[in-house]
Design a protein around this motif. Structure first.
Motif, PDB file in Angstrom:
ATOM      1  N   LEU A   8       0.843  -1.192   0.000  1.00  0.00           N
ATOM      2  CA  LEU A   8       0.000   0.000   0.000  1.00  0.00           C
ATOM      3  C   LEU A   8       0.882   1.247   0.000  1.00  0.00           C
ATOM      4  N   ASN A   9       0.471   2.251  -0.771  1.00  0.00           N
ATOM      5  CA  ASN A   9       1.249   3.489  -0.892  1.00  0.00           C
ATOM      6  C   ASN A   9       0.823   4.513   0.169  1.00  0.00           C
ATOM      7  N   GLU A  10       1.221   5.760  -0.031  1.00  0.00           N
ATOM      8  CA  GLU A  10       0.916   6.814   0.945  1.00  0.00           C
ATOM      9  C   GLU A  10      -0.568   7.160   1.010  1.00  0.00           C
ATOM     10  N   HIS A  11      -1.355   6.699   0.028  1.00  0.00           N
ATOM     11  CA  HIS A  11      -2.807   6.883   0.046  1.00  0.00           C
ATOM     12  C   HIS A  11      -3.515   5.661   0.624  1.00  0.00           C
ATOM     13  N   ASN A  12      -2.725   4.683   1.081  1.00  0.00           N
ATOM     14  CA  ASN A  12      -3.237   3.410   1.599  1.00  0.00           C
ATOM     15  C   ASN A  12      -3.951   2.619   0.497  1.00  0.00           C
ATOM     16  N   LEU A  13      -3.399   2.696  -0.709  1.00  0.00           N
ATOM     17  CA  LEU A  13      -3.961   2.012  -1.876  1.00  0.00           C
ATOM     18  C   LEU A  13      -2.862   1.223  -2.577  1.00  0.00           C
ATOM     19  N   THR A  18      -6.770   7.291  -5.950  1.00  0.00           N
ATOM     20  CA  THR A  18      -8.133   6.766  -5.955  1.00  0.00           C
ATOM     21  C   THR A  18      -8.709   6.764  -7.369  1.00  0.00           C
ATOM     22  N   ILE A  19      -9.371   5.685  -7.718  1.00  0.00           N
ATOM     23  CA  ILE A  19      -9.997   5.541  -9.038  1.00  0.00           C
ATOM     24  C   ILE A  19     -11.501   5.780  -8.940  1.00  0.00           C
ATOM     25  N   HIS A  20     -12.077   5.437  -7.805  1.00  0.00           N
ATOM     26  CA  HIS A  20     -13.523   5.582  -7.614  1.00  0.00           C
ATOM     27  C   HIS A  20     -14.035   6.981  -7.966  1.00  0.00           C
ATOM     28  N   PRO A  21     -13.415   8.067  -7.476  1.00  0.00           N
ATOM     29  CA  PRO A  21     -13.942   9.393  -7.816  1.00  0.00           C
ATOM     30  C   PRO A  21     -13.900   9.709  -9.310  1.00  0.00           C
ATOM     31  N   ILE A  22     -12.911   9.200  -9.994  1.00  0.00           N
ATOM     32  CA  ILE A  22     -12.810   9.455 -11.433  1.00  0.00           C
ATOM     33  C   ILE A  22     -13.992   8.830 -12.162  1.00  0.00           C
ATOM     34  N   VAL A  23     -14.253   7.569 -11.871  1.00  0.00           N
ATOM     35  CA  VAL A  23     -15.339   6.863 -12.554  1.00  0.00           C
ATOM     36  C   VAL A  23     -16.689   7.409 -12.113  1.00  0.00           C
ATOM     37  N   VAL A  24     -16.830   7.702 -10.824  1.00  0.00           N
ATOM     38  CA  VAL A  24     -18.130   8.123 -10.319  1.00  0.00           C
ATOM     39  C   VAL A  24     -18.516   9.511 -10.830  1.00  0.00           C
ATOM     40  N   HIS A  25     -17.545  10.383 -11.070  1.00  0.00           N
ATOM     41  CA  HIS A  25     -17.883  11.687 -11.640  1.00  0.00           C
ATOM     42  C   HIS A  25     -18.410  11.542 -13.063  1.00  0.00           C
ATOM     43  N   PHE A  26     -17.897  10.567 -13.775  1.00  0.00           N
ATOM     44  CA  PHE A  26     -18.401  10.251 -15.103  1.00  0.00           C
ATOM     45  C   PHE A  26     -19.876   9.827 -15.020  1.00  0.00           C
ATOM     46  N   VAL A  27     -20.194   8.978 -14.049  1.00  0.00           N
ATOM     47  CA  VAL A  27     -21.571   8.505 -13.854  1.00  0.00           C
ATOM     48  C   VAL A  27     -22.486   9.669 -13.483  1.00  0.00           C
ATOM     49  N   ILE A  28     -22.049  10.488 -12.544  1.00  0.00           N
ATOM     50  CA  ILE A  28     -22.865  11.631 -12.106  1.00  0.00           C
ATOM     51  C   ILE A  28     -23.198  12.525 -13.289  1.00  0.00           C
ATOM     52  N   ALA A  29     -22.202  12.859 -14.077  1.00  0.00           N
ATOM     53  CA  ALA A  29     -22.422  13.745 -15.229  1.00  0.00           C
ATOM     54  C   ALA A  29     -23.382  13.116 -16.232  1.00  0.00           C
ATOM     55  N   MET A  30     -23.222  11.832 -16.489  1.00  0.00           N
ATOM     56  CA  MET A  30     -24.084  11.193 -17.492  1.00  0.00           C
ATOM     57  C   MET A  30     -25.527  11.081 -17.020  1.00  0.00           C
TER      58      MET A  30
END
Length: 166
Positions: A8-13, A18-30
């Protein structure tokens, strides 16, 4: 078994950020754009906007499941503290619920589309507005987790690892 997992890196990932916010913003916009197109088409009688709405919902349905999967991974690796634990639980439950609701609304929209109706029925438009309300509430919860509680931010991860956050 755990020796085969990436560290795990400094983001604990296990991946850079994080990938979730990138994909979820796409969903929100659509979703928001699909509902906006439906309402504009309803009032202007522009049937081409119904096609735009349909394709936005179709892609949002696929994308929301990707967002939920990455959200589950990232929620599992987050170290929530205080009230963030309750908010994260609500956000997770609503995320899974929204994936089903978006799929159901898209299915309903597909049936309407296949019937070649000139206009959308009022109950569908009401359901779309309710869906937008849930998406906006879910966005608010996600904003709290990131901007108020700082989950997966470097300072919060470091403080948690050092025992400074309980």
């Amino acid at each position: 078994m755990f020796k085969y997992l990436p560290p795990l890196n400094e983001h604990n990932l296990p991946y850079p950020d994080t990938i979730h916010p990138i994909v979820v913003h796409f969903v929100i916009a659509m979703v928001l754009f699909a509902v906006l197109c439906d309402f504009i088409a309803y009032f202007t009688k522009n049937s081409r906007l119904y096609e735009v709405s349909w394709w936005n919902l179709a892609f949002a349905t696929v994308s929301i499941f990707i967002a939920v999967i990455f959200g589950q991974v990232e929620a599992g690796l987050a170290e929530p503290y205080g009230n963030s634990n309750a908010i994260l639980n609500i956000h997770t439950l609503l995320g899974w619920s929204l994936s089903g609701l978006v799929a159901a609304v898209t299915g309903w929209r597909y049936v309407i589309r296949s019937q070649s109706r000139p206009q959308l029925p009022i109950p569908y438009l009401v359901a779309s507005v309710m869906l937008v309300g849930l998406v906006l509430f879910q966005t608010y919860l996600g904003d709290l987790l990131v901007w108020v509680y700082g989950l997966h931010s470097v300072p919060v991860v470091e403080a948690t690892r050092e025992g400074g956050v309980l």
